[in-house]
Design a protein around this motif. Structure first.
Motif, short mmCIF file in Angstrom:
data_model
loop_
_atom_site.label_atom_id
_atom_site.label_comp_id
_atom_site.label_asym_id
_atom_site.label_seq_id
_atom_site.Cartn_x
_atom_site.Cartn_y
_atom_site.Cartn_z
N MET A 165 3.68 8.84 27.23
CA MET A 165 2.67 8.79 28.30
C MET A 165 2.59 10.15 28.94
O MET A 165 3.59 10.83 29.15
N LEU A 166 1.37 10.50 29.22
CA LEU A 166 1.14 11.79 29.86
C LEU A 166 1.70 11.71 31.29
O LEU A 166 1.38 10.77 32.02
N PRO A 167 2.53 12.68 31.72
CA PRO A 167 2.96 12.64 33.12
C PRO A 167 1.73 12.73 34.04
O PRO A 167 0.85 13.56 33.81
N GLY A 222 -5.03 5.78 25.53
CA GLY A 222 -3.71 5.17 25.67
C GLY A 222 -3.67 4.26 26.90
O GLY A 222 -4.57 3.43 27.10
N GLY A 223 -2.67 4.44 27.75
CA GLY A 223 -2.53 3.60 28.94
C GLY A 223 -3.38 4.03 30.12
O GLY A 223 -3.27 3.47 31.21
N GLY A 224 -4.23 5.03 29.93
CA GLY A 224 -5.24 5.36 30.94
C GLY A 224 -4.81 6.33 32.03
O GLY A 224 -5.42 6.38 33.10
N THR A 225 -3.78 7.16 31.75
CA THR A 225 -3.29 8.08 32.79
C THR A 225 -4.38 9.05 33.25
O THR A 225 -4.55 9.31 34.45
N VAL A 226 -5.12 9.60 32.29
CA VAL A 226 -6.17 10.57 32.64
C VAL A 226 -7.25 9.90 33.49
O VAL A 226 -7.70 10.45 34.51
N SER A 252 -11.58 5.54 25.55
CA SER A 252 -11.67 4.88 24.25
C SER A 252 -10.39 5.14 23.49
O SER A 252 -9.68 6.12 23.74
N ASP A 253 -10.08 4.23 22.57
CA ASP A 253 -8.84 4.33 21.80
C ASP A 253 -9.01 3.48 20.54
O ASP A 253 -9.79 2.52 20.51
N LEU A 254 -8.24 3.88 19.53
CA LEU A 254 -8.25 3.18 18.25
C LEU A 254 -7.59 1.81 18.34
O LEU A 254 -7.89 0.90 17.56
N ASP A 291 -12.38 4.47 16.91
CA ASP A 291 -11.81 5.71 16.38
C ASP A 291 -12.62 6.85 17.00
O ASP A 291 -13.85 6.74 17.13
N VAL A 292 -11.96 7.93 17.38
CA VAL A 292 -12.67 9.06 17.98
C VAL A 292 -13.79 9.56 17.04
O VAL A 292 -14.84 10.01 17.49
N LYS A 293 -13.56 9.41 15.75
CA LYS A 293 -14.52 9.97 14.78
C LYS A 293 -15.83 9.19 14.76
O LYS A 293 -16.83 9.70 14.28
C1 LIG Z 1 -0.21 10.12 23.07
S1 LIG Z 1 -1.22 8.72 23.21
C2 LIG Z 1 -2.18 9.03 24.64
C3 LIG Z 1 -1.41 8.63 25.84
C4 LIG Z 1 -2.22 8.63 27.08
N1 LIG Z 1 -2.59 9.98 27.47
C5 LIG Z 1 -1.42 7.96 28.18
O1 LIG Z 1 -0.96 8.63 29.11
O2 LIG Z 1 -1.19 6.77 28.08
C6 LIG Z 1 -2.36 8.92 21.92
C7 LIG Z 1 -3.35 7.77 21.76
O3 LIG Z 1 -4.27 8.14 20.73
C8 LIG Z 1 -4.65 6.96 20.06
N2 LIG Z 1 -5.21 7.37 18.75
C9 LIG Z 1 -4.57 7.87 17.68
N3 LIG Z 1 -5.45 8.17 16.70
C10 LIG Z 1 -6.69 7.91 17.18
C11 LIG Z 1 -8.00 8.02 16.66
N4 LIG Z 1 -8.24 8.48 15.44
N5 LIG Z 1 -9.03 7.68 17.46
C12 LIG Z 1 -8.83 7.21 18.72
N6 LIG Z 1 -7.59 7.05 19.25
C13 LIG Z 1 -6.54 7.40 18.50
C14 LIG Z 1 -3.37 6.14 20.00
O4 LIG Z 1 -3.66 4.76 19.83
C15 LIG Z 1 -2.74 6.45 21.34
O5 LIG Z 1 -3.08 5.48 22.30
#
Ligand SMILES: C[S@@+](CC[C@H](N)C(=O)[O-])C[C@H]1O[C@@H](n2cnc3c(N)ncnc32)[C@H](O)[C@@H]1O
Length: 398
Positions: A188-190, A215-219, A235-237, A272-274
């Motif tokens: 998780m991002l601090p 991820g968990g939505g910190t940003v 958004s997230d995968l 997916d981000v793509k």
């Molecule tokens: C390091 S975490 C981010 C954590 C977030 N900043 C937080 O504080 O909770 C990376 C995230 O990228 C997502 N992820 C990985 N590959 C991805 C993709 N191709 N498209 C979208 N999300 C992806 C993962 O599911 C994960 O939730």
């Protein structure tokens, strides 16, 4: 003149300050503190806004380093000495080791000086004689009922300051550790780093800010608190990550950290981000702030080849992401992203998209341009971690 004392990442924190305060001229750097001259300074607003600054305050005067006497410091602080007793902190920033030692020793003389002026005092220090933490300054009520003296050495001059605001350690720690949905596998991002990144992004009123790896939505949490962005898209995968973001958002509202009507600012997309272009319109995003995928968790004994493979997979993902996101961005969009570097006992590897940027339609921005003799990347590290995070600031180019 005012001062800021930064936490563990002074350059990054100075860049953060420069982005939210465009009217500031080149600061004087004293160790991990900066002295600034600016027309719009509101200490408590700034303290609430900044992630990387732990103390800030006012400069009450300057004195020559040579033969500096405690009495001269007391004279400058006289308006704060109209009390029968007080506790005080005493910290020196910048200067040579010899100057620091000499000025640190003045604290006892300052105490004697106060006694002569009819003020009984107690000199308080941090653990092992370290500088007083922001939490200690708050707990000892040094801002209202005492004095946190800060001396800043720059060349042959000492600027004398007093702390007026400190970071609210409890609020930051509650947001970090109190959240119901935590993810120790993906990391998780601090929150403080998330806040710094949000501030570097300079999101304006009503803008749309997206975290495509939320991820968990910190940003999103820090953006909701620190900006007037109208739309915060995560958004997230992974469906679990989206569910975690929502759970954390509900908790923030339940705890009154966010207001109930902030809920309407959030939007979540499982993607997916793509392929985010299937969900968001062309030229609809103003800001992207994201940590991105950091690779599998490391135990510290990975071989160099493993690290290089991780770095190259993440670089490929970033290339595809930057390509897919480009049409979704408005002109002059800004992105604040993290590119990881891995270091174990067997070697290191890093993700760096700089060479590919111009072909993808982006340019790297340096908020400290013109302020530093030796520019360099902004790196965020934490003790004991095998990952270093590089914070890269990008803007779109036509
Ligand atoms: C390091 S975490 C981010 C954590 C977030 N900043 C937080 O504080 O909770 C990376 C995230 O990228 C997502 N992820 C990985 N590959 C991805 C993709 N191709 N498209 C979208 N999300 C992806 C993962 O599911 C994960 O939730």
């Amino acid at each position: 003149m005012n001062f800021l004392v930064f936490g563990n990442h002074p350059r990054l924190s100075l860049a953060e300050f420069s982005c939210i305060n465009p009217n500031v001229s080149r600061p004087i750097i004293c160790g991990k503190a900066a002295l600034v001259q600016t027309t719009d300074w509101d200490g408590s607003v700034l303290m609430n806004r900044l992630g990387g600054t732990v103390k800030l305050g006012e400069i009450v005067g300057e004195l020559p380093l040579n033969d500096l006497e405690a009495s001269a410091v007391a004279e400058l602080l006289q308006p704060r000495l109209q009390t029968p007793s007080l506790d005080f902190g005493w910290t020196v920033f910048g200067g040579s080791k010899a100057a620091q030692q000499r000025l640190a020793k003045l604290a006892m003389k300052f105490k004697r000086e106060l006694k002569e002026r009819g003020v009984a005092s107690r000199w308080v220090t941090g653990e092992h004689n370290q500088e007083l933490s922001p939490a200690a300054v708050a707990k000892l009520k040094l801002i209202d009922q005492g004095l946190d003296v800060c001396l800043f050495v720059s060349g042959e001059t000492v600027h004398v300051g007093r702390t007026t605001d400190v970071q609210d350690a409890t609020a930051w720690s509650d947001r970090d550790y109190g959240r119901p949905a935590r993810d120790d596998v993906n990391g998780m991002l601090p929150p403080k780093l998330a806040r710094i990144m949000v501030n570097l992004a300079k999101a304006s009123h009503g803008s749309t800010l997206v975290d495509p790896f939320c991820g968990g939505g910190t940003v999103l949490m820090e953006a909701a608190l620190a900006t007037e962005a109208g739309k915060l898209v995560g958004s997230d995968l992974e469906a679990k990550q989206i569910a975690d973001s929502k759970k954390n958002q509900d908790w923030l509202i339940g705890m009154h950290i966010l207001r109930p009507n902030d809920a309407s600012r959030f939007q979540y997309i499982l993607s997916d981000v793509k392929t985010l272009g299937r969900h968001l319109a062309t030229k609809s995003i103003d800001r992207i702030v994201t940590e991105g995928y950091l690779g599998p968790p490391l135990h510290g004994r990975e071989r160099r080849e493993d690290l290089e493979r991780n770095a190259s997979q993440i670089s490929e993902l970033w290339k595809a992401a930057l390509l897919a996101l480009r049409p979704l961005l408005r002109p002059n969009a800004r992105l604040v992203v993290i590119w990881p570097a891995f270091k174990t006992e067997h070697g290191m590897a890093r993700v760096d998209l700089t060479p590919a940027l111009s072909e993808l339609g982006y340019a790297l921005i340096d908020p400290l341009a013109g302020w530093e003799e030796q520019p360099g990347p902004f790196i965020y590290t934490r003790p004991g971690q095998f990952i270093a995070r590089r914070v890269a600031i990008l803007e779109t180019v036509a």
